[in-house]
Each structure stands twice: as C-alpha cells, then as structure tokens.
Design a protein around this motif. Structure first.
Motif, short mmCIF file in Angstrom:
data_model
loop_
_atom_site.label_atom_id
_atom_site.label_comp_id
_atom_site.label_asym_id
_atom_site.label_seq_id
_atom_site.Cartn_x
_atom_site.Cartn_y
_atom_site.Cartn_z
N PRO A 137 11.10 -56.17 2.51
CA PRO A 137 10.58 -54.91 2.00
C PRO A 137 11.50 -54.34 0.94
CG PRO A 137 11.60 -54.61 4.14
CD PRO A 137 11.58 -56.08 3.88
N PRO A 138 10.96 -53.65 -0.04
CA PRO A 138 11.80 -53.00 -1.04
C PRO A 138 12.76 -52.06 -0.33
CG PRO A 138 9.46 -52.70 -1.52
CD PRO A 138 9.56 -53.39 -0.21
N THR A 139 14.04 -52.14 -0.68
CA THR A 139 15.02 -51.38 0.08
C THR A 139 14.77 -49.88 0.02
OG1 THR A 139 16.38 -51.86 -1.82
CG2 THR A 139 17.02 -52.90 0.26
N THR A 140 14.15 -49.44 -1.02
CA THR A 140 13.92 -48.00 -1.14
C THR A 140 13.00 -47.51 -0.05
OG1 THR A 140 12.26 -48.61 -2.75
CG2 THR A 140 14.31 -47.70 -3.61
N LEU A 141 12.14 -48.40 0.45
CA LEU A 141 11.19 -47.97 1.46
C LEU A 141 11.82 -47.94 2.86
CD1 LEU A 141 7.91 -49.78 0.45
CD2 LEU A 141 8.56 -47.40 0.08
N ARG A 142 12.94 -48.60 2.97
CA ARG A 142 13.54 -48.76 4.31
C ARG A 142 14.55 -47.70 4.57
NH1 ARG A 142 13.11 -53.48 7.74
NH2 ARG A 142 14.33 -52.49 9.33
N GLU A 159 4.62 -51.81 9.26
CA GLU A 159 3.97 -53.02 8.82
C GLU A 159 4.24 -54.15 9.81
OE1 GLU A 159 1.67 -53.31 6.70
OE2 GLU A 159 1.56 -55.46 7.19
N ALA A 160 5.48 -54.21 10.29
CA ALA A 160 5.83 -55.24 11.28
C ALA A 160 5.03 -55.04 12.56
CB ALA A 160 7.33 -55.20 11.58
N PHE A 161 4.87 -53.79 12.95
CA PHE A 161 4.09 -53.49 14.14
C PHE A 161 2.64 -53.97 13.96
CE2 PHE A 161 1.60 -50.65 16.93
CZ PHE A 161 2.31 -50.76 18.12
N ARG A 162 2.10 -53.70 12.80
CA ARG A 162 0.73 -54.16 12.51
C ARG A 162 0.65 -55.68 12.51
NH1 ARG A 162 0.68 -50.47 8.34
NH2 ARG A 162 -0.14 -48.53 9.18
N GLN A 163 1.65 -56.31 11.95
CA GLN A 163 1.60 -57.76 11.81
C GLN A 163 1.87 -58.50 13.11
OE1 GLN A 163 4.35 -59.36 8.93
NE2 GLN A 163 3.82 -61.47 9.47
N PHE A 164 2.84 -58.00 13.88
CA PHE A 164 3.28 -58.77 15.06
C PHE A 164 2.70 -58.27 16.38
CE2 PHE A 164 7.12 -59.33 12.24
CZ PHE A 164 6.79 -60.62 11.88
N VAL A 165 2.49 -56.98 16.48
CA VAL A 165 2.13 -56.41 17.78
C VAL A 165 0.61 -56.29 17.95
CG1 VAL A 165 2.41 -54.46 19.35
CG2 VAL A 165 4.31 -55.15 17.86
N VAL A 166 -0.03 -55.68 16.99
CA VAL A 166 -1.47 -55.41 17.13
C VAL A 166 -2.29 -56.67 17.42
CG1 VAL A 166 -3.51 -54.49 15.96
CG2 VAL A 166 -1.33 -53.27 15.81
N PRO A 167 -2.01 -57.80 16.74
CA PRO A 167 -2.82 -59.00 17.04
C PRO A 167 -2.60 -59.55 18.45
CG PRO A 167 -1.61 -59.26 14.97
CD PRO A 167 -1.07 -58.04 15.64
N THR A 227 9.58 -44.52 12.58
CA THR A 227 9.85 -45.85 12.05
C THR A 227 9.64 -45.84 10.56
OG1 THR A 227 7.57 -46.49 12.41
CG2 THR A 227 9.12 -47.05 14.14
N SER A 228 10.23 -46.82 9.91
CA SER A 228 10.06 -46.92 8.47
C SER A 228 8.72 -47.57 8.17
CB SER A 228 11.18 -47.78 7.88
OG SER A 228 10.98 -49.11 8.29
N ILE A 229 8.38 -47.55 6.91
CA ILE A 229 7.12 -48.18 6.51
C ILE A 229 7.13 -49.67 6.82
CG2 ILE A 229 5.72 -48.79 4.49
CD1 ILE A 229 6.54 -46.03 3.34
N ALA A 230 8.29 -50.30 6.61
CA ALA A 230 8.39 -51.74 6.91
C ALA A 230 8.19 -52.00 8.39
CB ALA A 230 9.75 -52.26 6.45
N ASP A 231 8.72 -51.10 9.22
CA ASP A 231 8.56 -51.27 10.66
C ASP A 231 7.10 -51.10 11.06
OD1 ASP A 231 11.24 -51.77 11.06
OD2 ASP A 231 11.71 -49.65 11.34
#
Ligand SMILES: [Zn+2]
Lengths: 95, 209
Positions: free
Chosen positions: B14-19, B37-45, B31-35
């Motif tokens: 992720p772009p460091t500015t977002l973290r 996104e990680a939640f959406r990618q890894f947890v929700v499915p 949580t940060s935006i990257a987190d």
C-alpha cells in the motif's frame, strides 16, 4: 475343538483388518469381531493410522453434508461490513 | 487457495501515505485503509469456513453464529498484525481460541476450577491448533472435491450413511439394493477420498511415499 476356539480368537492380520476396517468404523461388525479389530488397531501403528484417516474422512463428509444456514452467512457478511464501516469512526465494532 | 498467498501477503504494497505507521492508544480499534482492504481480502471470503468450523465446535447454529461474530471482531482488531500468510489457519485459530474464551466466560464459577484447565488449553493450544486447523482445511477441501466428482450412486450412499447416519441395512432398504452393494459403493467412495488425501500429502501413506 480347542484349535477351532483358538482360531476364532487368534489375533487378526493386517489384511484381515484392512478388509473389515470401514465396516468396523461404521459399527457394522459384530461385537466379538469388533473387539479383535480394535485390539489390532491399538497394537499396529500402520492400521491405526489407516483407521484414523477413514475416521477423519467420515467427519469431513458429515461437515460437508450439513448445509450452512444462508441467513446466518448473510448476517455475518453484513456484520463484517459494519465492522469496516464503524472502524472508520474508531469504534471497536457494533453491539 | 491456502499457502500460495505469500507473495501477495498484502494487497500490493500500500502507498505509505495511506498507512498509519503506529496507532496511538486512542486509535486502537481503528484500522488503516490497507488493513481494511486486508480484512476484505482475507477475512470476508472465509466467513463460511469459519461458520462451518464454529458449527463443529459449538454443535449449535445460534452459538456458532455468535462465535463467528466474536471471532470477526478479533480478526478485525488483529488484522494489522497479520502477515497475510495462511489466512484460513489464522482465522480458524482465532475461532478456536475465541471458543475457548467464550466457554470460560459462560461458567465463571470456579467450582472445581475448570479455568485452570482452560488456561492450560489456551496456552498450549495455539501451535498445535494451527497445525490441526491446516490439516482440517486440507481434508475438507479434498473431501469436497471428491464428493463433487463422485459417481451419483456412490454419492447417494455416502450421504445416507455418513450424513444421515443410516445403517447399511437401512440404506439398502431406502434405495432398494442389496446390502453388499451399499458396502461396495460406500467403501469404494471412501477409498477414493483416502487416496486423494495421501496424494495431497496427508493421510497414512505420507511417510512411505
Ligand atoms: Zn495392522
């Protein structure tokens, strides 16, 4: 006579156990035979592992066969979405 | 599905500015935006898998749903510390540990001090739990795949005996075939799954092949 009795109680061999294994795990083997299969499974690592594998398969099949309540899945998806929503405000989550 | 995500542990750096680099205490729970996104990618499915495992732990659909809900909250809070490897194993560990904690909360009276046991379980669970979870997942995946490929007549018997819990005789009567046919179909189906498991690297043949 005595020989016959011994023959009926003798320890089972691996191939014999292999033939009986699935029936045994399904509890379809008569008690007197089941005891002998069980004794072999406890003594023989190889057959014991085989039995464990089939047991796990049975359990996995049972898990697959029970359909998930779709409403519950929906609610949990909505809950996950709400976590993402509320996380932005610094709340630990809904509820 | 599992194990291959190492290289994409996070949605493309992720772009460091977002973290947010480090959360201040009052920021905890955020949580940060990257987190996110990680939640959406890894947890929700994985919600369905989590619910399935929760079902085997609680043996009650309502309980299972509550358990997954608690586990999701924990996963959400912990996502920042998750490295993206083996998301399923990570989540199932959370489900199991949450289950242990819920059990503790439910009976707070130390009548015979069951907590001591639970503490011990909780402390020693993590590592072996991850391993057990991984094995369960592989078995479930393999079995699911096998069931899909199984000839219809075999599948029917597997359902009757392993899912519905019928005896061989009951199954035979139900579909009007000899009991020997029930046995041969059922045993062939399971043998097939067993061979698949061995090929997948688990099961009794693993040390010899
Ligand atoms: Zn043996």
């Amino acid at each position: 006579m005595r020989w016959t009795r011994w023959w009926r109680r003798r320890p089972l061999t691996c191939p014999e156990v292999a033939r009986l294994l699935q029936r045994h795990l399904d509890q379809e083997v008569p008690e007197h035979l089941a005891v002998r299969v069980q004794a072999h499974l406890e003594d023989c690592r190889r057959c014991g592992l085989e039995a464990e594998a089939y047991q796990q398969i049975k359990q996995a099949v049972r898990r697959q066969g029970q359909p998930l309540p779709p409403e519950a899945v929906e609610r949990l998806r909505a809950f996950a979405a709400s976590l993402l929503e509320e996380g932005k405000d610094g709340a630990g989550g809904p509820r | 599905m599992t194990g291959t995500t190492e290289d994409r542990s996070r949605p493309s750096a992720p772009p460091t500015t977002l973290r947010r680099v480090a959360a201040s205490p009052e920021e905890q729970g955020r949580t940060s935006i990257a987190d996110d996104e990680a939640f959406r990618q890894f947890v929700v499915p994985e919600i369905e898998t989590m619910l399935r495992v929760a079902g085997t732990l609680t043996r009650d659909t309502g309980e299972a749903e509550d358990l997954v809900q608690d586990a999701l909250v924990r996963a959400y809070r912990g996502i920042a510390g998750f490295d993206g490897r083996y998301p399923r194993a990570w989540l199932l560990t959370i489900v199991r540990n949450t289950h242990i904690n819920r059990g503790r909360r439910k009976r707070p009276e130390p009548a015979e001090d069951p907590d001591a046991d639970l503490d011990r379980v909780a402390r020693h669970t993590t590592e072996s739990t991850v391993e057990a979870s991984v094995v369960d997942i592989v078995i479930d995946d393999v079995v699911q795949e096998c069931l899909r490929e199984l000839p219809r007549d075999q599948l029917r018997i597997v359902e009757l005996v392993d899912v519905a819990g019928l005896t061989y005789r009951e199954a035979a009567e139900k579909i009007d075939v000899p009991i020997g046919t029930v046995m041969s179909r059922l045993h062939r189906a399971r043998k097939r799954m067993r061979d698949h498991l061995v090929r997948a690297g688990i099961g009794p043949g693993r040390s010899r092949r």
